[in-house]
Design an enzyme around this catalytic site. Structure first.
Site, PDB file in Angstrom:
ATOM      1  N   THR A 282       0.852  -1.176   0.000  1.00 30.12           N
ATOM      2  CA  THR A 282       0.000   0.000   0.000  1.00 30.12           C
ATOM      3  C   THR A 282       0.895   1.235   0.000  1.00 30.12           C
ATOM      4  O   THR A 282       1.850   1.318   0.762  1.00 30.12           O
ATOM      5  CB  THR A 282      -0.993  -0.001   1.183  1.00 30.12           C
ATOM      6  OG1 THR A 282      -1.799   1.182   1.128  1.00 30.12           O
ATOM      7  CG2 THR A 282      -0.309  -0.098   2.530  1.00 30.12           C
TER       8      THR A 282
ATOM      9  N   HIS B 275       2.639 -11.772  14.010  1.00 31.74           N
ATOM     10  CA  HIS B 275       3.617 -12.405  14.896  1.00 31.74           C
ATOM     11  C   HIS B 275       3.330 -13.888  15.135  1.00 31.74           C
ATOM     12  O   HIS B 275       4.201 -14.600  15.616  1.00 31.74           O
ATOM     13  CB  HIS B 275       3.685 -11.668  16.237  1.00 31.74           C
ATOM     14  CG  HIS B 275       4.629 -10.515  16.227  1.00 31.74           C
ATOM     15  ND1 HIS B 275       5.968 -10.648  16.473  1.00 31.74           N
ATOM     16  CD2 HIS B 275       4.424  -9.199  15.973  1.00 31.74           C
ATOM     17  CE1 HIS B 275       6.558  -9.466  16.401  1.00 31.74           C
ATOM     18  NE2 HIS B 275       5.644  -8.579  16.093  1.00 31.74           N
TER      19      HIS B 275
END
Length: 173
Positions: free
Chosen positions: A92, A144
């Site tokens: 993006t 994560h």
């Protein structure tokens, strides 16, 4: 286009760091064989992410054409379902809106997203000399549960290395 260069840098790094091109299925990490890069496009109705399928196999010229075509069709509301599905990593870029840096939200079923700020001319010290060079802030958001900070930082550093020496990707065209 700059976005094509960013896509080429990302796909090169994804080949070296395949964990960033994976998905979480239940409690299992699944490495994805295809590198399908989504490019976020602002449209009147909000945001849409058309996908460049097998982006790692495209030349810079092909990427430039595909990105332009997908963005135009997105703005005209003419994307097909296949144009917006199967993304494995997203980029993006808010640089064209004058944004220096931002944090992007990871798309569902992806391990990471790269946010790109505006390119600016900055003074840098190179070989003991002050020179003006283009700089950009990159921000990587990542899951994560899939990847830890150190390999994510290595991936982002690899993108930085490629962008600082863009001629290194020409042999990958």
């Amino acid at each position: 286009s700059y976005n094509a260069i960013f896509v080429k840098a990302v796909t090169t790094a994804l080949r070296e760091y395949p964990l960033l091109n994976s998905t979480l299925q239940g409690d299992q990490i699944k490495l994805l064989k295809n590198i399908n890069v989504g490019i976020a496009v602002a449209i009147e109705k909000g945001l849409i992410v058309p996908v460049i399928h097998d982006a790692d196999k495209k030349s810079l010229g092909e990427l430039t054409s595909i990105i332009f075509d997908l963005a135009e069709r997105a703005r005209q509301d003419k994307l097909s379902m296949s144009d917006v599905t199967s993304g494995t990593f997203t980029i993006t870029n808010l640089g064209m809106f004058g944004i220096d840096a931002f944090i992007a939200i990871i798309n569902p079923n992806q391990a990471a997203i790269l946010a790109i700020g505006k390119i600016t001319e900055e003074p840098r010290v190179v070989d003991g000399q002050i020179v003006i060079q283009p700089t950009v802030t990159l921000s990587l958001s990542f899951d994560h549960r899939i990847v830890d900070g150190a390999p994510a930082a290595q991936f982002l550093n690899r993108i930085k290395e490629i962008l600082e020496n863009p001629f290194s990707i020409f042999d990958l065209i």
